[in-house]
Design a protein around this motif. Structure first.
Motif, PDB file in Angstrom:
ATOM      1  N   SER A 293       0.481  -1.254   0.057  1.00  0.00           N
ATOM      2  CA  SER A 293       0.233  -0.167   0.351  1.00  0.00           C
ATOM      3  C   SER A 293       0.833   1.113  -0.124  1.00  0.00           C
ATOM      4  CB  SER A 293      -0.334   0.199   1.616  1.00  0.00           C
ATOM      5  OG  SER A 293      -1.955  -0.853   0.988  1.00  0.00           O
ATOM      6  N   LEU A 294       0.046   2.525  -0.716  1.00  0.00           N
ATOM      7  CA  LEU A 294       1.060   3.512  -0.610  1.00  0.00           C
ATOM      8  C   LEU A 294      -0.137   4.469  -0.313  1.00  0.00           C
ATOM      9  CD1 LEU A 294       3.168   3.379  -4.620  1.00  0.00           C
ATOM     10  CD2 LEU A 294       3.828   3.056  -2.652  1.00  0.00           C
TER      11      LEU A 294
ATOM     12  N   LEU B 215      -0.563  -1.463  -4.629  1.00  0.00           N
ATOM     13  CA  LEU B 215      -0.356  -1.312  -5.749  1.00  0.00           C
ATOM     14  C   LEU B 215      -1.103  -3.282  -5.967  1.00  0.00           C
ATOM     15  CD1 LEU B 215       3.375  -0.338  -5.473  1.00  0.00           C
ATOM     16  CD2 LEU B 215       1.566   0.653  -7.165  1.00  0.00           C
ATOM     17  N   ASP B 216      -1.268  -3.140  -7.475  1.00  0.00           N
ATOM     18  CA  ASP B 216      -1.748  -4.961  -7.520  1.00  0.00           C
ATOM     19  C   ASP B 216      -0.027  -5.885  -7.469  1.00  0.00           C
ATOM     20  OD1 ASP B 216      -4.293  -3.719  -8.388  1.00  0.00           O
ATOM     21  OD2 ASP B 216      -3.866  -3.932 -10.298  1.00  0.00           O
ATOM     22  N   GLU B 217       0.803  -5.371  -7.815  1.00  0.00           N
ATOM     23  CA  GLU B 217       2.067  -6.164  -7.188  1.00  0.00           C
ATOM     24  C   GLU B 217       3.415  -5.506  -6.772  1.00  0.00           C
ATOM     25  OE1 GLU B 217       3.814  -8.206  -9.847  1.00  0.00           O
ATOM     26  OE2 GLU B 217       2.837  -8.692 -10.771  1.00  0.00           O
TER      27      GLU B 217
ATOM     28  N   GLY C 241       3.838   2.205 -14.972  1.00  0.00           N
ATOM     29  CA  GLY C 241       4.198   1.029 -15.793  1.00  0.00           C
ATOM     30  C   GLY C 241       3.331   0.119 -14.352  1.00  0.00           C
ATOM     31  N   LEU C 242       2.958   0.770 -13.169  1.00  0.00           N
ATOM     32  CA  LEU C 242       2.749   0.403 -12.521  1.00  0.00           C
ATOM     33  C   LEU C 242       0.678   0.105 -12.088  1.00  0.00           C
ATOM     34  CD1 LEU C 242       5.346   1.600  -9.945  1.00  0.00           C
ATOM     35  CD2 LEU C 242       5.171  -0.690 -11.193  1.00  0.00           C
ATOM     36  N   THR C 243       0.151  -0.363 -12.674  1.00  0.00           N
ATOM     37  CA  THR C 243      -1.001  -0.715 -12.310  1.00  0.00           C
ATOM     38  C   THR C 243      -1.354  -1.162 -10.622  1.00  0.00           C
ATOM     39  OG1 THR C 243      -1.008  -3.535 -12.022  1.00  0.00           O
ATOM     40  CG2 THR C 243      -1.549  -2.371 -14.061  1.00  0.00           C
ATOM     41  N   ALA C 244      -2.594  -0.368 -10.290  1.00  0.00           N
ATOM     42  CA  ALA C 244      -2.964  -0.208  -8.786  1.00  0.00           C
ATOM     43  C   ALA C 244      -4.189   0.509  -9.021  1.00  0.00           C
ATOM     44  CB  ALA C 244      -2.367   1.238  -8.416  1.00  0.00           C
ATOM     45  N   HIS C 245      -4.597   0.429  -7.568  1.00  0.00           N
ATOM     46  CA  HIS C 245      -6.253   1.016  -7.541  1.00  0.00           C
ATOM     47  C   HIS C 245      -6.557   1.353  -5.873  1.00  0.00           C
ATOM     48  CE1 HIS C 245      -5.895  -3.219  -5.677  1.00  0.00           C
ATOM     49  NE2 HIS C 245      -6.776  -2.744  -4.734  1.00  0.00           N
TER      50      HIS C 245
END
Ligand SMILES: C[S@@+](CC[C@H](N)C(=O)[O-])C[C@H]1O[C@@H](n2cnc3c(N)ncnc32)[C@H](O)[C@@H]1O
Length: 438
Positions: free
Chosen positions: A174-175, A210-212, A195-199
């Motif tokens: 988590s950010l 972050l998804d990863e 290039g970072l997928t997140a929600h």
């Protein structure tokens, strides 16, 4: 720290696991120097081996003790950790089993145990052939110490299994985005551009998941303070403080400064933030963290329980007491807690927590608010502290936290580990009324 590096990666992991189990050192102390200078792929492997072996240690060790016909000689203690690592790889990773066994035997040789290579080979081969034995108890099934499982099931008769299962899962990364640089839309866009997928997070206003997981140097603007790594549950503490311009704030147990930074980002127009911690070395990490986000606090190295030694007498409008605790809410992030914590620690921690709360209360202004928080799911450190405190303080009023997460205990709100994929955390908001006598 010395004596974990050198030799193969497997030998390093073996020494680290051994030092956690037998010398009470944490992965947080042991891993950073061991990871330094390793290529990314080896860093990932070393972390996974150490975290995974600690996560599953209780279950794997029960299996190992069944398979050993007699205990390993004391001077061969390292081999126990080598075997736990081997079993972890057989049970929980995609490493080819024969490679895991072969390399374990080679590492026994490297560690100077030439005469026991046959034993290592035999135990791991038999484990592979027979499969994992049925665990003898729920504590073993979920790989927890018996005392902790007993406390969790007594405290949370309906949720303890959820907690144990969540404790063994890998946590999300988590950010916290800095509202001085981003809103939620621009934060997500900046991450996507990198290039970072997140929600968006589920509970805290500035949280992004972050998804990863990724190294921080891939996070755009990290060094300029645009983002910080912080669990979402930890971010909620800042929101509960209800900060406003001009307030004087005490962060009573502040190091390494994650929440101090969040406080300063959340309300840049505070009159002053005092960040206190009794650990001088950890206090240095607050400086690093605040420099990165370009914020300032007055740092004080002192025992929060002894205001006579550090307090200038000017009352605080807001106090965050993020108390030292068992960490039983963040076992998924720190699986070594299962090996390091002892049942007797909990009573000592509770004594410290109440002592710190009493002392900090003394420095709070009338009308001011204190948020008591822990990353524990044990009632001894949470509701019972607040209950004991309220009973002894006519001027303390518990402010209900009426949000749609967690469990209202009557003495604060408890996030259960795994609920909405969050860490386990406890929060209580206390406000100081003018003392009155009924
Ligand atoms: C849960 S950690 C704090 C984490 C921090 N608030 C953050 O968000 O980064 C608890 C801290 O309490 C500190 N501590 C323990 N006993 C203390 C005491 N008597 N006075 C002040 N700090 C104390 C520890 O050194 C540790 O840094």
């Amino acid at each position: 720290m010395s004596g974990v590096t050198g030799g193969s990666l497997r030998a390093t992991a073996t020494r680290i696991i051994h030092q956690v189990v037998h010398q009470g050192q944490s992965l947080g102390q042991l891993l950073p120097p061991a990871l330094e200078g390793l290529p990314a792929e080896e860093r990932g492997r070393l972390q996974d081996w150490c975290f995974g072996s600690c996560r599953w240690w209780h279950r794997l060790n029960a299996e190992l003790q069944q398979r050993l016909h007699k205990p390993l000689p004391k001077r061969q203690g390292l081999l126990e950790s080598l075997l736990i690592l081997g079993l972890y790889q057989l049970r929980h990773t995609r490493i080819a089993p024969h490679a895991a066994i072969h390399q374990s035997v080679e590492t026994a040789r490297e560690l100077g145990s030439h005469q026991l290579t046959g034993l290592i080979n035999g135990i791991l081969r038999k484990s592979l052939r027979d499969g994992e034995p049925e665990p003898g108890s729920e504590a073993m099934r979920h790989s927890h110490p018996q005392w902790l499982m007993a406390k969790l099931s007594a405290n949370w008769p309906e949720q303890w299994q959820t907690i144990l299962e969540a404790n063994n899962r890998k946590p999300p990364m988590s950010l916290r985005f800095n509202p001085g640089h981003h809103d939620q839309t621009s934060a997500l866009a900046a991450l996507a551009d990198a290039g970072l997928t997140a929600h968006p997070g589920q509970l805290a206003a500035h949280a992004i998941q972050l998804d990863e997981a990724c190294p921080v140097d891939r996070i755009p603007g990290f060094n300029q303070g645009h983002f910080s790594v912080q669990d979402e549950a930890a971010q909620l503490c800042t929101e509960l403080l209800e900060l406003a311009p001009g307030q004087r704030v005490l962060d009573a147990c502040a190091a390494p400064g994650g929440k101090t930074g969040a406080i300063l980002e959340n309300q840049p127009a505070l009159a002053e933030v005092v960040a206190l911690d009794s650990d001088r070395e950890r206090l240095g990490r607050i400086t690093e963290n605040l420099e990165r986000i370009d914020a300032n606090a007055r740092l004080v190295a002192a025992d929060a329980g002894d205001p006579g030694a550090w307090w200038d007498g000017a009352a605080f409008d807001r106090i965050l007491l993020d108390a030292p605790c068992s960490g039983t809410g963040v076992i998924r992030r720190h699986p070594d807690i299962k090996l390091l914590r002892r049942e007797t620690d909990i009573r000592d921690l509770a004594d410290t927590q109440l002592r710190l709360l009493e002392a900090c209360w003394h420095t709070l202004a009338t009308g001011g608010r204190l948020v008591y928080a822990t990353c524990s799911v044990l009632q001894q450190e949470n509701t019972r502290i607040i209950q004991r405190f309220i009973n002894g303080h006519m001027d303390a009023q518990l402010v209900p936290i009426t949000l749609d997460w967690g469990i209202e205990t009557g003495y604060g709100r408890q996030l259960i580990t795994g609920e909405r994929d969050q860490d386990g955390f406890f929060y209580a908001c206390l406000e100081k009324n003018p003392a009155h006598w009924a």
